[in-house]
Design a protein around this motif. Structure first.
Motif, PDB file in Angstrom:
ATOM      1  N   ILE A 615       0.833  -1.213   0.000  1.00  0.00           N
ATOM      2  CA  ILE A 615       0.000   0.000   0.000  1.00  0.00           C
ATOM      3  C   ILE A 615       0.863   1.258   0.000  1.00  0.00           C
ATOM      4  N   LEU A 616       1.853   1.293   0.885  1.00  0.00           N
ATOM      5  CA  LEU A 616       2.631   2.525   1.005  1.00  0.00           C
ATOM      6  C   LEU A 616       3.767   2.589  -0.018  1.00  0.00           C
ATOM      7  N   LYS A 639      11.464   4.379   4.086  1.00  0.00           N
ATOM      8  CA  LYS A 639      10.990   5.296   5.122  1.00  0.00           C
ATOM      9  C   LYS A 639      10.739   4.560   6.427  1.00  0.00           C
ATOM     10  N   MET A 642      13.096   3.135  10.350  1.00  0.00           N
ATOM     11  CA  MET A 642      13.043   3.384  11.793  1.00  0.00           C
ATOM     12  C   MET A 642      12.390   2.215  12.543  1.00  0.00           C
ATOM     13  N   LEU A 643      11.446   1.540  11.872  1.00  0.00           N
ATOM     14  CA  LEU A 643      10.776   0.418  12.523  1.00  0.00           C
ATOM     15  C   LEU A 643      11.756  -0.733  12.742  1.00  0.00           C
ATOM     16  N   VAL A 647      11.379   0.913  17.792  1.00  0.00           N
ATOM     17  CA  VAL A 647      10.723   2.079  18.381  1.00  0.00           C
ATOM     18  C   VAL A 647      10.296   1.723  19.793  1.00  0.00           C
ATOM     19  N   ARG A 648      10.088   2.731  20.619  1.00  0.00           N
ATOM     20  CA  ARG A 648       9.629   2.539  22.000  1.00  0.00           C
ATOM     21  C   ARG A 648      10.448   1.483  22.739  1.00  0.00           C
TER      22      ARG A 648
ATOM     23  N   GLY B 610      -0.302   5.087  16.297  1.00  0.00           N
ATOM     24  CA  GLY B 610       0.952   4.349  16.429  1.00  0.00           C
ATOM     25  C   GLY B 610       2.018   4.861  15.487  1.00  0.00           C
ATOM     26  N   ILE B 611       2.707   3.903  14.849  1.00  0.00           N
ATOM     27  CA  ILE B 611       3.870   4.257  14.039  1.00  0.00           C
ATOM     28  C   ILE B 611       3.543   5.186  12.868  1.00  0.00           C
ATOM     29  N   TYR B 612       2.303   5.160  12.380  1.00  0.00           N
ATOM     30  CA  TYR B 612       1.992   5.989  11.219  1.00  0.00           C
ATOM     31  C   TYR B 612       2.171   7.464  11.530  1.00  0.00           C
ATOM     32  N   GLU B 614       3.766   8.511  14.559  1.00  0.00           N
ATOM     33  CA  GLU B 614       5.007   8.750  15.291  1.00  0.00           C
ATOM     34  C   GLU B 614       6.257   8.566  14.431  1.00  0.00           C
ATOM     35  N   ILE B 615       6.300   7.510  13.643  1.00  0.00           N
ATOM     36  CA  ILE B 615       7.523   7.208  12.898  1.00  0.00           C
ATOM     37  C   ILE B 615       7.428   7.699  11.457  1.00  0.00           C
ATOM     38  N   LEU B 616       6.327   7.372  10.796  1.00  0.00           N
ATOM     39  CA  LEU B 616       6.234   7.721   9.377  1.00  0.00           C
ATOM     40  C   LEU B 616       5.746   9.154   9.159  1.00  0.00           C
ATOM     41  N   LYS B 639      -1.119   9.236   3.490  1.00  0.00           N
ATOM     42  CA  LYS B 639      -0.712   8.165   2.584  1.00  0.00           C
ATOM     43  C   LYS B 639      -1.365   6.848   2.970  1.00  0.00           C
ATOM     44  N   SER B 640      -1.625   6.675   4.271  1.00  0.00           N
ATOM     45  CA  SER B 640      -2.188   5.403   4.724  1.00  0.00           C
ATOM     46  C   SER B 640      -3.717   5.376   4.610  1.00  0.00           C
ATOM     47  N   LEU B 643      -5.444   2.189   3.856  1.00  0.00           N
ATOM     48  CA  LEU B 643      -5.690   1.223   4.923  1.00  0.00           C
ATOM     49  C   LEU B 643      -7.085   1.401   5.503  1.00  0.00           C
TER      50      LEU B 643
END
Lengths: 701, 701
Positions: A615-616, A639, A642-643, A647-648, B610-612, B614-616, B639-640, B643
């Motif tokens: 999707i992304l 992108k 980072m995951l 994280v966290r 979550g990560i969408y 915070e990270i992305l 972008k998501s 989903l």
């Protein structure tokens, strides 16, 4: 004489024959002779024409057979039907090189294609360095050679340009004349029947008159050669290219234009990255970079200092700098103290250094002399707006003077038009890029800095991949011998093991007893998957059961899976079930795959599993072979990197394990050209290890 | 006379006094008088100077007190110490407007700030439309008014420009002179003490001489006013702005420059989007758009047709088109048939229409006349490379001729330099944008098409939000009365319910018995959360337990949570536990929040949890108030978004439920200015409904 030697004859020929020369002004055969003469060609120029006696004062040779043997170059402008016979005759006279301007070959269809094939055979057999057909010709200013029908002739300079499009040659030539930009060589490659961009890169690398290479390409037909030559030349000279046909509509136009089949844009991007070729995304960037690279030294660091007479434009330039990979240099205290001595109280001593609207040229000069000494400053952008008291010409003089004493690049933004123009011209003529906008200049400095980094990067390590190629060969041969284009999973895992790739502990069970025995050996919980060469989408037939905790569950799953598969796919041969260890806890899913590009070979792909790829579209690409740096780079480019870093408070995954899989896949792809596509999906990775949990290998038919 | 009427006096004054006029050439006070005279000012011009008798042939008035009453405009160039006394004297003479060129106010620190405050008081009291201080002045060409010390004066035209930076005025003026671009007004706003961009937008909206408005801003101080005026004017005229200070370094430069405090870039982007202001990201784009909008009609659809005499450039242009929101128009059969009648056999009849290198002007003219009629063609890009036979001037004439007969925009790319320049000038002078690169032209057409769509978009619906403001007010007042800056969750849920926002079924239990009773009522499974005004990060103290399946589990969880909270946070008041229904199955987590921007008020944020986020950093923003279209837009922008639409056969979530929450939050934010930040995180959404599962409301101190 080899083809390579004969290329030199193209540019610096001692004797040139124009086949189809004409006495009639306006005809291409006339223009070529006139262009050679006007360029001051110093060798022997022989017009060939069966009917004329004299053309532009030169005696005419009636037929090719009468030409001296071992001629350096022939320029062919005869009608298309006469081209092949002419080339045959020239080959007999041992001509070393040729420029075929005449059109009507590959680009017009089947018949033309056959004619072009004949030309290729002839030139290959006789090692004739042939440019064209269907081109504008070529120019080599340092040799006073203008073997083209172009409408202008550029100044001598250090920029070389080759192009698949004659029109782009025309346009860039006219631009060069308008801007007083000098060129070393201009080559219209036309259909690239013999001489292509790879030959040009190889030749221009050692051409002492060329310091910057520009190219326009629509497609590359000899990918490996292109990559080899491009990687070599960028270690010595910058190569800047426009690749067109990047989008669907563009590619469509490309096909209908010169029959070029545009390769996938990802593969081209990867090829440019691999070789350090700088890609210009538009014409403006191509021009800007050509001027920047040909006139200024490379910045040896990211620190940019902006010196301005006005705040607003200073902010715009600082904005653009922060958006780039450059940074605003932090000036040292001693620099600031030195500036305090002569700058007025309202001046800003910090970067951007604001000299205020009344700044005379002398203030610019003093400031530049100070900041240029600062070790944090690697490049300078001078800004001037035409305030009432601005000394436009004097400031240009001051900048030129300072630039002569430094090895740091200086760029100038004279923001204006009418009043600033004479200063802009003075700077440009002195080899200092000057524009009315700050942004493109900053983009140029950034590109030059990135090229500097490329030149500094040590050659990367290509780790040796331990493998048993013979074992993998057996598996693949077996699949091919059965006419399969897909290697079934259990056998694909054989291939992975032959390449020492980490696979989950797996057994093939033909009965429920064997399944339980395998599960006992592997340890619970386990996964069961249907094993059948005909069933590649296992989930579609309910062919996968996960998290089976004990013998009972395994036995039931075996019956269930095989029964269901038989019912749904009665024609399929059921080998039994694969029994596999479960994924370790806290795993992340990644996808590693490759697709063989027609031009450039295996193109590796990396991304996070599931929605990230699907999707992304968060995917990165690299061309094989992958070295350690490539493997690190492809991982960091996505992108969602980072995951993987965690994280966290999560631990990072084992990156080296992923790199190893990437590098190994690249070797596998190179070892087996019959594999057209392969995908490890998912690869399960946690802090300890990475395991290829599922694999798909597709063979050529 | 109101301030608004007095602004007109700035541009079209019948009487002008220059306070601090000087007889000495080179002085600003001299230049202003000279500029007025050179502009052909037709009103009464009065130099004021205590010592001079005559300046540039004009009789001098000795002191302000001697000026006629009700003067239209005063231009102030006296030293900074004399500015306030001069303005006081002018106020007594009932001056209607003023331009204060003198610097030394807010931009130099505390003392200057106080002086500027005094000016603001004076002008406000007497409704004086004051531009500046610290500026270059202003120009209104159609009124022959040049109240500036600028070094040039533009042609009359329809573009207005206002700028916070005087240097940018200078630069753009010089550009205009160099390119022969006409302007209606030039305003250097300086410190914007009284007249700011909002006033300018309001005035220029009804100015008959202005059709395109350009602006350079570093900050906006009256956000609501800016938004009101900008939204109005873009319905009638395009507004194109550069906002600088977008990055950290840029913003730093902005603060040190005119004391501007740059607002967050997201808020500006949202403000421009809300009002239809077109943001130019660099100077080149500003110039390109100014020319495009001021000369060509808007394209009424996305279909672009490219007409070229060369393939390569055609491909580059097609590439750029496909990357934009335009598309390559699919020509109708009748168009193609008509072209077949006169185009040579090798021409390409499909878009890009390739007329081939030998195309004379007549071939261009005929082709343009045909394609312009095609209903799929909404705009045209003509490409020409200077081939030997190209008719550069004649083709320009043909294009101009065709453009006079159509309401579709035509842009021209003469790709070259020396030979193409006369044609380029001819086209530009005739109001047809002509560039040597195709890409910026396509960007201009795209921007014009997007502006066309903006003008076509009907006013959006602002759904009424049912609410009990009084009930919410009580909760918030109670929190504030205790000096809290955070509303505890249970009470925040009161606020949500007062706004009819969907919250999970929740009860407050002070004992384990009450917890079980509440759980029985809600239905199992449930969630238990610690309820304490001092504990906002509940998980940190183990204060959340989910999926409690029966009474026994609820009772144990109650003891466990409260005991742990007491042990870890002995000072905290424990009100008990919240008992909450569990999230429905198959939910997705989203985050909806807002932050109050200093300039523009509540800035709403939307993203996946979550990560969408915070990270992305996959987040979208809109300014309150949110209408239905805004709510739809903010959701689709991330972008998501895919989903939420559902992948692999999933059902889409209930989008309207999300929109309703967004719209309601926007109303809540507008109702309670004391809420500085709020976040619904997570909002749980599935195909049926959306529930605000957790909420955080932060109050101003």
């Amino acid at each position: 004489m080899s083809l390579k030697d004969n290329i030199h004859a193209l540019f610096a020929p001692k004797t040139v024959a124009v086949i189809g020369a004409s006495a009639a002004p306006g005809k291409v055969g006339h223009t070529v002779v006139a262009n050679m003469l006007e360029a001051g060609y110093k060798g022997t120029l022989i017009p060939v024409n069966p009917k004329a006696d004299e053309i532009l004062g030169l005696p005419v040779t009636k037929k090719i057979e009468d030409l001296p043997e071992g001629l350096d170059m022939a320029v062919i402008v005869v009608p298309v039907a006469a081209v092949v016979p002419s080339m045959e005759a020239l080959a007999k006279r041992k001509v070393r090189s040729a420029v075929i301007i005449t059109a009507g070959f590959k680009e017009v269809g089947k018949e033309g294609y056959a004619l072009e094939q004949r030309l290729i055979e002839l030139c290959t057999e006789h090692e004739i360095a042939m440019v064209g057909p269907n081109c504008l010709g070529l120019i080599s200013t340092h040799d006073n050679n203008n073997a083209s029908f172009a409408a202008g002739y550029p100044e001598k300079g250090s920029i070389a340009f080759f192009s698949q499009s004659g029109a782009l040659c025309t346009a860039i030539l006219d631009w060069a004349l308008g801007e007083n930009v000098g060129f070393s060589k201009f080559v219209s490659l036309g259909n690239k029947a013999v001489i292509n961009e790879g030959n040009m890169l190889e030749y221009l690398r050692t051409d002492p008159n060329t310091s910057v290479i520009l190219g326009y390409i629509e497609n590359v037909e000899h990918g490996a050669d292109f990559i080899e030559q491009a990687a070599k030349v960028t270690q010595e000279k910058p190569v800047i290219m426009i690749k067109s046909g990047t989008t669907t509509a563009g590619a469509k136009a490309a096909s209908s234009h010169t029959g070029a089949i545009a390769g996938s844009d990802q593969a081209y991007t990867a090829a440019f990255r691999k070789t350090g070729v700088i890609r210009a995304n538009d014409m403006a960037t191509l021009f800007d970079l050509a001027q920047a690279f040909s006139t200024q030294p490379l910045p040896e660091g990211p620190g940019l200092c902006i010196v301005t007479n006005s705040g607003g434009p200073g902010i715009l330039a600082a904005d653009a700098t922060e958006k780039s990979s450059l940074n605003m240099a932090r000036l040292s205290n001693s620099t600031i103290e030195r500036m305090k001595e002569f700058l007025p109280p309202y001046a800003s001593l910090y970067n951007p250094v604001d000299l205020i609207g009344d700044a005379p040229a002398e203030r610019y000069r003093k400031t530049l002399e100070v900041v240029i000494d600062d070790p944090q400053v690697h490049s300078i952008l001078v800004l001037l707006t035409p305030t009432a008291s601005a000394e436009i010409i004097e400031t240009a003089e001051a900048i030129i003077e300072v630039s002569k004493k430094t090895k740091k690049p200086i760029f100038v933004n004279y923001m204006g038009g009418q009043r600033t123009r004479p200063g802009q011209k003075m700077l440009t003529d002195a080899g200092i890029p000057c524009s009315i906008y700050p942004e493109p200049l900053i983009k140029s400095i950034e590109t030059m800095y990135n090229y500097y980094l490329w030149r500094q990067t040590p050659a990367q390590e290509y780790p040796e991949v331990r493998r048993n190629r013979q074992k993998a060969r057996l598996v693949i041969n077996e699949a091919r011998s059965k006419g399969a284009t897909e290697v079934v999973e259990f056998q694909a895992q054989e291939v992975l093991r032959a390449y020492n790739l980490p696979t989950p502990n797996t057994g093939l069970a033909r009965s429920s007893d064997e399944a339980v025995a395998a599960a006992d050996k592997i340890g619970y919980p386990v996964v069961l998957k249907i094993a059948s060469p005909q069933i590649s989408h296992k989930s579609d037939v309910g062919g996968v059961k996960v998290n089976l905790a004990d013998a009972e569950a395994v036995r039931n799953a075996f019956f269930d899976i095989t029964a269901r598969a038989q019912r749904m796919r009665p024609e399929a041969y059921i080998a039994g079930c694969l029994v596999q260890e479960m994924a370790p806890k806290g795993c992340k899913e990644i996808i590693i795959g490759f697709k063989r590009d027609d031009q450039f070979g295996p193109l590796l792909m990396f991304g996070l599993g599931g929605i990230y790829v699907e999707i992304l579209k968060d995917i990165a690409f690299r061309l094989a072979p992958l070295g350690r740096d490539d493997a690190k780079g492809i991982i960091r480019e996505i992108k969602s990197y980072m995951l993987l870093k965690g994280v966290r408070g999560e631990q990072p995954v084992n990156f080296q394990a992923i790199e190893d899989i990437l590098i190994t896949m690249s070797e596998l792809a190179l070892d087996f050209p019959e594999i057209v596509e392969a995908e490890f999906n998912p690869v399960l990775v946690n802090a300890e290890k990475a395991v290829v949990a599922d694999v798909r290998i597709t063979l050529s038919a």
